[in-house]
Design an enzyme around this catalytic site. Structure first.
Site, PDB file in Angstrom:
ATOM      1  N   GLU A  68     -67.859 -94.560 -93.013  1.00 36.22           N
ATOM      2  CA  GLU A  68     -67.103 -95.800 -92.871  1.00 36.22           C
ATOM      3  C   GLU A  68     -65.884 -95.437 -92.042  1.00 36.22           C
ATOM      4  OE1 GLU A  68     -64.430 -97.853 -92.728  1.00 36.22           O
ATOM      5  OE2 GLU A  68     -64.037 -98.165 -94.864  1.00 36.22           O
ATOM      6  N   HIS A  78     -60.886-106.281 -95.949  1.00 34.48           N
ATOM      7  CA  HIS A  78     -59.559-105.659 -95.895  1.00 34.48           C
ATOM      8  C   HIS A  78     -59.126-105.362 -94.459  1.00 34.48           C
ATOM      9  CE1 HIS A  78     -61.798-101.890 -95.390  1.00 34.48           C
ATOM     10  NE2 HIS A  78     -60.663-101.330 -95.025  1.00 34.48           N
ATOM     11  N   GLU A 112     -57.206 -95.495 -85.114  1.00 38.91           N
ATOM     12  CA  GLU A 112     -57.318 -94.269 -85.907  1.00 38.91           C
ATOM     13  C   GLU A 112     -58.261 -93.245 -85.286  1.00 38.91           C
ATOM     14  OE1 GLU A 112     -58.328 -95.185 -89.937  1.00 38.91           O
ATOM     15  OE2 GLU A 112     -56.257 -95.645 -90.434  1.00 38.91           O
ATOM     16  N   ASP A 159     -63.021-104.019-101.631  1.00 45.69           N
ATOM     17  CA  ASP A 159     -63.523-104.904-100.578  1.00 45.69           C
ATOM     18  C   ASP A 159     -65.040-104.997-100.765  1.00 45.69           C
ATOM     19  OD1 ASP A 159     -64.467-106.098 -98.282  1.00 45.69           O
ATOM     20  OD2 ASP A 159     -63.171-104.971 -96.917  1.00 45.69           O
TER      21      ASP A 159
END
Length: 433
Positions: A194, A377, A203, A102
């Site tokens: 990230e 992505h 998440e 990406d």
């Protein structure tokens, strides 16, 4: 071994196998989704203290340090079966390949590191969830004195080999373990991570950045990215609805419309991660949540709520809502409650405000996943209705959205969406797994 260093310890322990131990397994993935990088909660028991020692009172500084330790201890939750499965999933190279390929993501991070080179050169950096170690290596190339690359996944073993192959073992120290558990015996100047998941908060990896910040970041330290904003907007997407639902009306001349209820459930029950374009958006977006990484707490991420009020810019069928986010790589804003504060001119958006354009008066670097920007992505996350609603130009679409961590698994996200238009009200509930 890659962990041996007198200034730090690994903190990661391989547990012996017992019959009662949970079996590692991958989290479920719904349509179009891919699991992303891991985090989350760990607890190591410590002796409880009541603030007294033989009758001697604590100094103010000692009390402050004790409060910080107690707060950090509360953040360290047990490593669950879901966490182990999550970390295990990130040992697969395909996930890292997709993220590295990406270019919008990876190049923006590299640009941000170089833009802040003066704050990184000669300084100590922590890379939270380092994966293959690419961001750690970027920081080393920018002149960092030392980089602690932390990851709980087995990918840390490969990251260490990558570091060796690039002759950076003296600078980049790979720590295999959760950020809650590894030990770094010095304060750090920079945290880079990230951490963003689908819909930004899926998440729950931001919690790891918060823990790293509270454990190690020096006052006035730098966090990259520094700010993040999650948006929602109503969408029209006739092609998507047609290809998934209307297809069943006539299949090779056969009436299969009896399949349509099941098709709707399978296609639209859970959030869909896919790419849309600006033409699919019916209004200006609404800010669901603005995150200042210098001040955000774990508690405020457990549940996010906002009310919205849109006015459609066109006549079209309303098929659902889209979520996307952007992150900004800026210095910390001034805050009387932020011990890491530094001056900044950046004016943060207020949760709930609609914005035609991202406010960025400092021209700080921005990584965007908006439909009108180059695709990433992350794509966009869509919540589709089972039945579209016809709306007229200037018709009001109002309601609320609540995003909350699942009680079953804090990495999952419960989405409660209420919406009303044209005198009709609806509720859509879904789980992002």
């Amino acid at each position: 071994m890659m962990y041996s260093n007198p200034t730090h310890s690994n903190g990661y322990h391989q547990q012996p196998q017992h019959d009662h131990q949970p079996t590692e397994r991958r989290p479920e993935m719904s349509h179009g989704q891919r699991v992303r990088r891991g985090r989350r909660g760990g607890s190591r028991s410590r002796d409880s203290r009541d603030g007294h020692d033989g009758g001697a009172s604590l100094r103010v500084s000692d009390q402050k340090n004790l409060q910080q330790q107690q707060q950090q201890q509360q953040q360290r939750r047990p490593c669950t079966e879901f966490d182990m499965a999550y970390f295990h999933s990130y040992a697969h190279v395909g996930i890292h390949e997709e993220m590295i390929k990406d270019q919008v993501r990876t190049e923006t991070y590299r640009q941000a590191i170089m833009q802040h080179q003066s704050s990184i050169e000669g300084k100590v950096v922590v890379d939270v969830g380092c994966g293959t170690g690419i961001l750690s290596i970027f920081c080393a190339q920018a002149g960092a004195k030392r980089v602690y690359a932390v990851d709980a996944s087995e990918i840390a073993l490969q990251a260490n080999e990558v570091v060796k192959a690039n002759n950076l073992s003296d600078t980049v120290i790979v720590l295999h373990g959760r950020v809650e558990d590894v030990e770094i015996d010095e304060e750090v100047d920079v945290i880079i991570s990230e951490w963003m998941g689908y819909m930004l908060l899926y998440e729950s990896m931001l919690g790891s950045v918060i823990i790293a910040r509270d454990r190690w970041l020096k006052p006035g330290g730098l966090i990259l990215p520094s700010h993040a904003t999650l948006y929602i907007a109503p969408v029209t997407h006739p092609d998507r609805y047609s290809e998934s639902i209307d297809f069943w009306r006539n299949v090779y001349g056969i009436d299969m419309s009896a399949m349509m209820p099941l098709a709707k459930q399978c296609a639209f029950e859970e959030p869909c991660v896919e790419t849309i374009v600006g033409e699919n958006i019916l209004t200006w977006p609404h800010v669901v949540k603005h995150v200042d990484c210098y001040t955000v707490t774990i508690g405020e991420l457990e549940s996010v709520y906002t009310r919205y009020n849109f006015k459609s810019m066109m006549r079209a069928p309303l098929h659902g809502f889209a979520f996307w986010f952007d992150v900004e790589f800026a210095g910390p804003a001034i805050s009387p409650t932020n011990s890491h504060a530094l001056p900044s001119l950046t004016e943060a958006p207020v949760d709930g405000n609609q914005r035609k354009k991202r406010a960025n008066p400092n021209e700080a670097l921005v990584l965007s996943t908006a439909p009108e920007d180059p695709p990433t992505h992350w794509q966009q996350t869509l919540i589709y209705f089972y039945e579209p609603i016809d709306v007229e130009q200037d018709q009001v679409i109002e309601g609320s959205v609540t995003l909350s961590q699942s009680k079953e698994n804090a990495r999952f996200m419960n989405i409660h969406l209420e919406y009303a238009s044209g005198g009709r009200s609806f509720v859509k509930e879904s789980v992002m797994r």
